[in-house]
Design a protein around this motif. Structure first.
Motif, PDB file in Angstrom:
ATOM      1  N   LYS A  72      42.057  42.453  25.268  1.00  0.00           N
ATOM      2  CA  LYS A  72      42.026  43.921  25.323  1.00  0.00           C
ATOM      3  C   LYS A  72      40.817  44.464  24.571  1.00  0.00           C
ATOM      4  O   LYS A  72      40.135  45.390  25.037  1.00  0.00           O
ATOM      5  CB  LYS A  72      43.311  44.515  24.736  1.00  0.00           C
ATOM      6  N   ALA A  73      40.539  43.896  23.403  1.00  0.00           N
ATOM      7  CA  ALA A  73      39.396  44.352  22.608  1.00  0.00           C
ATOM      8  C   ALA A  73      38.082  44.022  23.310  1.00  0.00           C
ATOM      9  O   ALA A  73      37.156  44.841  23.315  1.00  0.00           O
ATOM     10  CB  ALA A  73      39.435  43.714  21.221  1.00  0.00           C
ATOM     11  N   LEU A  74      37.990  42.844  23.931  1.00  0.00           N
ATOM     12  CA  LEU A  74      36.766  42.468  24.646  1.00  0.00           C
ATOM     13  C   LEU A  74      36.571  43.340  25.888  1.00  0.00           C
ATOM     14  O   LEU A  74      35.436  43.680  26.242  1.00  0.00           O
ATOM     15  CB  LEU A  74      36.796  40.985  25.018  1.00  0.00           C
ATOM     16  N   ILE A  75      37.648  43.710  26.550  1.00  0.00           N
ATOM     17  CA  ILE A  75      37.572  44.623  27.697  1.00  0.00           C
ATOM     18  C   ILE A  75      37.113  46.002  27.229  1.00  0.00           C
ATOM     19  O   ILE A  75      36.248  46.628  27.848  1.00  0.00           O
ATOM     20  CB  ILE A  75      38.926  44.690  28.435  1.00  0.00           C
ATOM     21  N   ARG A  76      37.673  46.482  26.114  1.00  0.00           N
ATOM     22  CA  ARG A  76      37.300  47.767  25.549  1.00  0.00           C
ATOM     23  C   ARG A  76      35.818  47.812  25.198  1.00  0.00           C
ATOM     24  O   ARG A  76      35.151  48.827  25.362  1.00  0.00           O
ATOM     25  CB  ARG A  76      38.153  48.047  24.301  1.00  0.00           C
ATOM     26  N   GLU A  77      35.280  46.685  24.720  1.00  0.00           N
ATOM     27  CA  GLU A  77      33.873  46.606  24.331  1.00  0.00           C
ATOM     28  C   GLU A  77      32.961  46.205  25.495  1.00  0.00           C
ATOM     29  O   GLU A  77      31.777  45.934  25.296  1.00  0.00           O
ATOM     30  CB  GLU A  77      33.697  45.614  23.173  1.00  0.00           C
ATOM     31  N   HIS A  78      33.519  46.113  26.694  1.00  0.00           N
ATOM     32  CA  HIS A  78      32.780  45.804  27.929  1.00  0.00           C
ATOM     33  C   HIS A  78      32.205  44.391  27.958  1.00  0.00           C
ATOM     34  O   HIS A  78      31.155  44.163  28.553  1.00  0.00           O
ATOM     35  CB  HIS A  78      31.671  46.842  28.177  1.00  0.00           C
ATOM     36  N   TYR A  79      32.898  43.460  27.355  1.00  0.00           N
ATOM     37  CA  TYR A  79      32.495  42.058  27.437  1.00  0.00           C
ATOM     38  C   TYR A  79      33.344  41.299  28.456  1.00  0.00           C
ATOM     39  O   TYR A  79      33.033  40.168  28.790  1.00  0.00           O
ATOM     40  CB  TYR A  79      32.579  41.380  26.060  1.00  0.00           C
ATOM     41  N   MET A  80      34.420  41.912  28.900  1.00  0.00           N
ATOM     42  CA  MET A  80      35.281  41.347  29.940  1.00  0.00           C
ATOM     43  C   MET A  80      35.655  42.480  30.892  1.00  0.00           C
ATOM     44  O   MET A  80      35.611  43.657  30.528  1.00  0.00           O
ATOM     45  CB  MET A  80      36.571  40.764  29.346  1.00  0.00           C
ATOM     46  N   THR A  81      36.075  42.095  32.085  1.00  0.00           N
ATOM     47  CA  THR A  81      36.593  43.059  33.047  1.00  0.00           C
ATOM     48  C   THR A  81      37.968  42.593  33.498  1.00  0.00           C
ATOM     49  O   THR A  81      38.340  41.433  33.298  1.00  0.00           O
ATOM     50  CB  THR A  81      35.663  43.175  34.271  1.00  0.00           C
ATOM     51  N   GLY A  82      38.702  43.487  34.096  1.00  0.00           N
ATOM     52  CA  GLY A  82      40.013  43.132  34.606  1.00  0.00           C
ATOM     53  C   GLY A  82      41.107  43.422  33.601  1.00  0.00           C
ATOM     54  O   GLY A  82      40.940  44.231  32.689  1.00  0.00           O
ATOM     55  N   GLU A  83      42.223  42.742  33.791  1.00  0.00           N
ATOM     56  CA  GLU A  83      43.394  42.916  32.935  1.00  0.00           C
ATOM     57  C   GLU A  83      43.549  41.704  32.017  1.00  0.00           C
ATOM     58  O   GLU A  83      43.226  40.580  32.409  1.00  0.00           O
ATOM     59  CB  GLU A  83      44.656  43.058  33.791  1.00  0.00           C
ATOM     60  N   PRO A  84      44.074  41.913  30.805  1.00  0.00           N
ATOM     61  CA  PRO A  84      44.326  40.767  29.916  1.00  0.00           C
ATOM     62  C   PRO A  84      45.411  39.863  30.496  1.00  0.00           C
ATOM     63  O   PRO A  84      46.418  40.351  31.004  1.00  0.00           O
ATOM     64  CB  PRO A  84      44.773  41.398  28.609  1.00  0.00           C
ATOM     65  N   THR A  85      45.183  38.549  30.418  1.00  0.00           N
ATOM     66  CA  THR A  85      46.137  37.576  30.966  1.00  0.00           C
ATOM     67  C   THR A  85      46.959  36.890  29.890  1.00  0.00           C
ATOM     68  O   THR A  85      47.979  36.295  30.187  1.00  0.00           O
ATOM     69  CB  THR A  85      45.386  36.493  31.761  1.00  0.00           C
ATOM     70  N   GLY A  86      46.486  36.905  28.647  1.00  0.00           N
ATOM     71  CA  GLY A  86      47.186  36.193  27.584  1.00  0.00           C
ATOM     72  C   GLY A  86      46.819  34.720  27.518  1.00  0.00           C
ATOM     73  O   GLY A  86      47.323  33.986  26.680  1.00  0.00           O
ATOM     74  N   GLN A  87      45.955  34.285  28.416  1.00  0.00           N
ATOM     75  CA  GLN A  87      45.508  32.888  28.428  1.00  0.00           C
ATOM     76  C   GLN A  87      44.115  32.800  27.808  1.00  0.00           C
ATOM     77  O   GLN A  87      43.235  33.576  28.146  1.00  0.00           O
ATOM     78  CB  GLN A  87      45.444  32.353  29.872  1.00  0.00           C
ATOM     79  N   TRP A  88      43.936  31.836  26.914  1.00  0.00           N
ATOM     80  CA  TRP A  88      42.629  31.611  26.310  1.00  0.00           C
ATOM     81  C   TRP A  88      41.849  30.723  27.273  1.00  0.00           C
ATOM     82  O   TRP A  88      41.718  29.532  27.106  1.00  0.00           O
ATOM     83  CB  TRP A  88      42.769  30.973  24.929  1.00  0.00           C
ATOM     84  N   ASP A  89      41.304  31.344  28.318  1.00  0.00           N
ATOM     85  CA  ASP A  89      40.662  30.614  29.405  1.00  0.00           C
ATOM     86  C   ASP A  89      39.138  30.642  29.258  1.00  0.00           C
ATOM     87  O   ASP A  89      38.594  31.172  28.288  1.00  0.00           O
ATOM     88  CB  ASP A  89      41.088  31.199  30.753  1.00  0.00           C
TER      89      ASP A  89
END
Length: 161
Positions: A72-89
């Motif tokens: 969620k934090a990485l998505i907020r900071e624009h380092y990820m896109t999409g929804e959080p999965t809970g998997q450390w992938d």
């Protein structure tokens, strides 16, 4: 004069006898491969089998709830896109690696504690006694202290009231 010489001789002999006790021992490492192979050739197969079954220490995986917070934090900071999965992938690791690299931090340990703090996921000190808005009561005003106690404080401190 004789007593002085006897004292001096005794003191000198005591120093010479005590000096080796305070000396620092030094050990030389052998740099030859023969010495190393002779030393290590005596290992038993039982010891090497035991080393293969060592107990792992420390955190081995990231909890799914924590992975979701990080995502969620990485998505907020624009380092990820999409929804959080809970998997450390792989996508999460790549995003965290990019985030840490952009901050000028190491990218081998995942995640770095500084990165978690900067993402707002560091420790929660909201219950600390010195936190803003904490329910810590300050000291009593001097008027609420009993007179005998105040007199004891004054006499102990040497301050005249």
């Amino acid at each position: 004069m004789l007593l002085f010489r006897a004292s001096l001789a005794f003191l000198l002999s005591a120093v010479l006898c005590a000096a080796p006790a305070f000396a620092t021992p030094t050990h030389k490492k052998s740099s030859s491969s023969h010495a190393r192979s002779a030393h290590h050739s005596g290992k038993s197969t039982k010891a090497s089998a035991k080393s293969r079954h060592k107990k792992l220490h420390g955190q081995q995986a990231i909890d799914p709830a924590r992975a979701t917070e990080i995502q969620k934090a990485l998505i907020r900071e624009h380092y990820m896109t999409g929804e959080p999965t809970g998997q450390w992938d792989a996508a999460t690791m790549a995003a965290m690696q990019k985030y840490q690299s952009d901050q000028g931090w190491q990218t081998k340990l995942m995640p770095d504690s500084r990165a978690l703090k900067k993402l707002g996921l560091g420790p929660d000190y909201s219950d600390a006694i010195n936190a803003p808005g904490a329910s810590f009561n300050g000291p009593k005003p001097p008027t609420d202290i009993p007179a005998a106690q105040a007199a004891g404080f004054a006499s102990a401190s040497g301050v005249n009231r």
